[in-house]
Write a protein that holds these residues in place. Structure first.
Motif, mmCIF file in Angstrom:
data_model
loop_
_atom_site.group_PDB
_atom_site.id
_atom_site.type_symbol
_atom_site.label_atom_id
_atom_site.label_comp_id
_atom_site.label_asym_id
_atom_site.label_seq_id
_atom_site.Cartn_x
_atom_site.Cartn_y
_atom_site.Cartn_z
ATOM 1 N N ASP A 99 0.615 -1.212 0.202
ATOM 2 C CA ASP A 99 0.053 -0.073 0.044
ATOM 3 C C ASP A 99 0.911 1.154 -0.078
ATOM 4 N N ILE B 176 -0.444 4.390 2.299
ATOM 5 C CA ILE B 176 -1.809 4.733 2.065
ATOM 6 C C ILE B 176 -2.343 5.107 3.564
ATOM 7 N N ASP B 177 -2.310 4.475 4.699
ATOM 8 C CA ASP B 177 -2.594 4.940 6.021
ATOM 9 C C ASP B 177 -2.463 6.520 6.190
ATOM 10 N N LYS C 103 -5.157 8.322 4.289
ATOM 11 C CA LYS C 103 -6.497 8.169 4.914
ATOM 12 C C LYS C 103 -6.356 9.240 5.946
ATOM 13 N N ALA C 104 -5.504 9.030 6.813
ATOM 14 C CA ALA C 104 -5.378 10.298 7.923
ATOM 15 C C ALA C 104 -5.484 11.498 7.630
ATOM 16 N N CYS D 128 -6.967 12.787 4.853
ATOM 17 C CA CYS D 128 -8.191 13.017 4.328
ATOM 18 C C CYS D 128 -9.272 12.998 5.429
ATOM 19 N N GLN D 129 -9.005 12.251 6.611
ATOM 20 C CA GLN D 129 -10.156 12.112 7.720
ATOM 21 C C GLN D 129 -9.876 13.301 8.553
#
Length: 434
Positions: A285, A298-299, A302-303, A305-306
């Motif tokens: 990822d 990828i994590d 994600k963080a 974006c959130q």
């Protein structure tokens, strides 16, 4: 079993081999350095030539100090590219060689005789380039005899005394410039896999105190809002909040703080690309940040974006291998975006300038029939675009089955293969005119 060689003999042989290899490497480095000076002197810039320069702290500076000749810009580029150097590092290298050869003849003589290593000479030239010709000559006279054993502090001290002795007025101005050492650096090109960036700076005390109070206050508000992260992490987050104008936070306690609401939100643009390796998991990822040109987990994306206050734009998938055409000379936005995402950077050998700040170059010129098409466009920074247009550099795509791969030829016949992963020297022609 064969008798064992005594360990003392083996160690002695290894040491002799290492010492001989080290001496040979130092001599080879001297020969490259001397070749750099010879090349520079052989390509002195005329009245109509663009002269080479180095970029330091945002300024365009001459390669060497006053009295040294200016060198043709395209000649500097060809030499350093043949050695696999970036524009900035290579320009400094050629400049140091020219400085030592022309303005420090005593130090240069010791280098040529094999009495000094290149690194010993370069740490002297770093400090002499800003000096006047008279001051540089005085430094050369004072330092040459023990240049093999002089420290950086001693070099700086000798240069300062020489400048004060030869030009007291300029020395006063130089001290004033050196006293202005405020700075603030965000090292965008050195992102870690976790998406973090180093920051360093030097501020006026009142500015530093205001920044500290703001970060400390926001870090404390994060804690009151329920954050379980360490103080260091909360302070790092507070810096980002300040950049977005987030002065206060709503607290879970029901307390309503006073102040302004966030004035700016974070905006992320995501380009989604899938390859066979990504689908099969061969690459894991992994994402890529265009700003830092670094791989990210990828994590991490994600963080980001959130995070509260973040807006995300997901761009449609672009087939980077697709062929797009236009009848006009101007490059359409979608086609420009395609070559930016395909090539990442300027496609000149070893250049790393981001493609988004480059020109969209017609590999085969539009005037000679080259189409405005994906396969005939590539990002070139302004300097290397000029070299391609005026100074004899030539390149072509490797083929329709290898989008984003380019084959370059320098004016003197050095050939390179360049793709988005880097540059490879392929051949040096025996007959550059062929």
């Amino acid at each position: 079993m064969p008798p064992r060689t005594p360990r003392l003999l083996r160690d002695s042989d290894a040491l002799r081999a290492a010492m001989a290899a080290r001496a040979a490497a130092e001599q080879a480095e001297r020969e490259v350095f001397v070749a750099a000076a010879d090349w520079a002197i052989a390509h002195v810039a005329g009245a109509d030539d663009v002269a080479g320069y180095v970029i330091d702290t945002g300024m365009m500076l001459p390669l060497a100090g006053p009295g040294a000749p200016e060198v043709q810009e395209h000649a500097v580029t060809e030499f350093i590219t043949a050695l696999g150097m970036t524009q900035q590092a290579g320009s400094f290298y050629v400049g140091h060689a020219l400085e030592a050869c022309v303005r420090l003849p005593r130090v240069w003589s010791r280098l040529v005789k094999g009495e000094l290593a290149v690194w010993q000479v370069r740490r002297i030239t770093e400090d002499t380039i800003p000096l006047s010709a008279e001051a540089a000559d005085l430094v050369d006279a004072r330092i040459a005899a023990y240049a093999h054993n002089v420290s950086r502090n001693q070099i700086s001290s000798i240069c300062r005394v020489a400048q004060e002795h030869t030009d007291p007025g300029d020395a006063v101005l130089r001290k004033a410039r050196e006293a202005e050492h405020r700075c603030f650096e965000v090292w965008m090109g050195q992102a870690g896999f976790d998406g973090t960036i180093d920051i360093s700076g030097r501020l006026d005390q009142p500015d530093a105190a205001d920044l500290e109070r703001a970060i400390a206050a926001l870090a404390e508000q994060l804690k009151k809002a329920g954050s379980q992260e360490t103080l260091n992490v909360r302070r790092a987050k507070a810096a980002g909040m300040l950049a977005r104008g987030e002065q206060v936070l709503p607290l879970e306690t029901g307390e309503t703080p006073t102040g302004n609401t966030p004035s700016r939100s974070r905006h992320l643009t995501l380009y989604i690309h899938l390859s066979v390796d990504a689908v099969t998991g061969a690459l894991g990822d992994v994402a890529r940040s265009e700003a830092s040109r670094s791989p990210l987990g990828i994590d991490v994306i994600k963080a980001w974006c959130q995070a509260a206050g973040t807006t995300v734009t997901v761009r449609p998938i672009l087939d980077l291998a697709a062929e797009r055409y236009s009848d006009a000379y101007e490059v359409p936005d979608l086609m420009r975006e395609q070559i930016i995402l395909r090539d990442h950077t300027c496609v000149f050998p070893y250049c790393r300038r981001p493609a988004r700040s480059c020109d969209a170059d017609h590999v085969q010129s539009y005037e000679s029939g080259g189409p405005t098409a994906s396969s005939n466009l590539a990002p070139l920074c302004r300097k290397h675009h000029r070299h391609k247009t005026h100074d004899g550099w030539r390149y072509k795509p490797a083929g329709p089955d290898q989008p984003g791969v380019y084959l370059w030829r320098s004016p003197n016949g050095v050939r390179f293969r360049r793709d988005r992963h880097g540059t490879t020297l392929t051949v040096v022609e025996a007959d550059p005119g062929g």
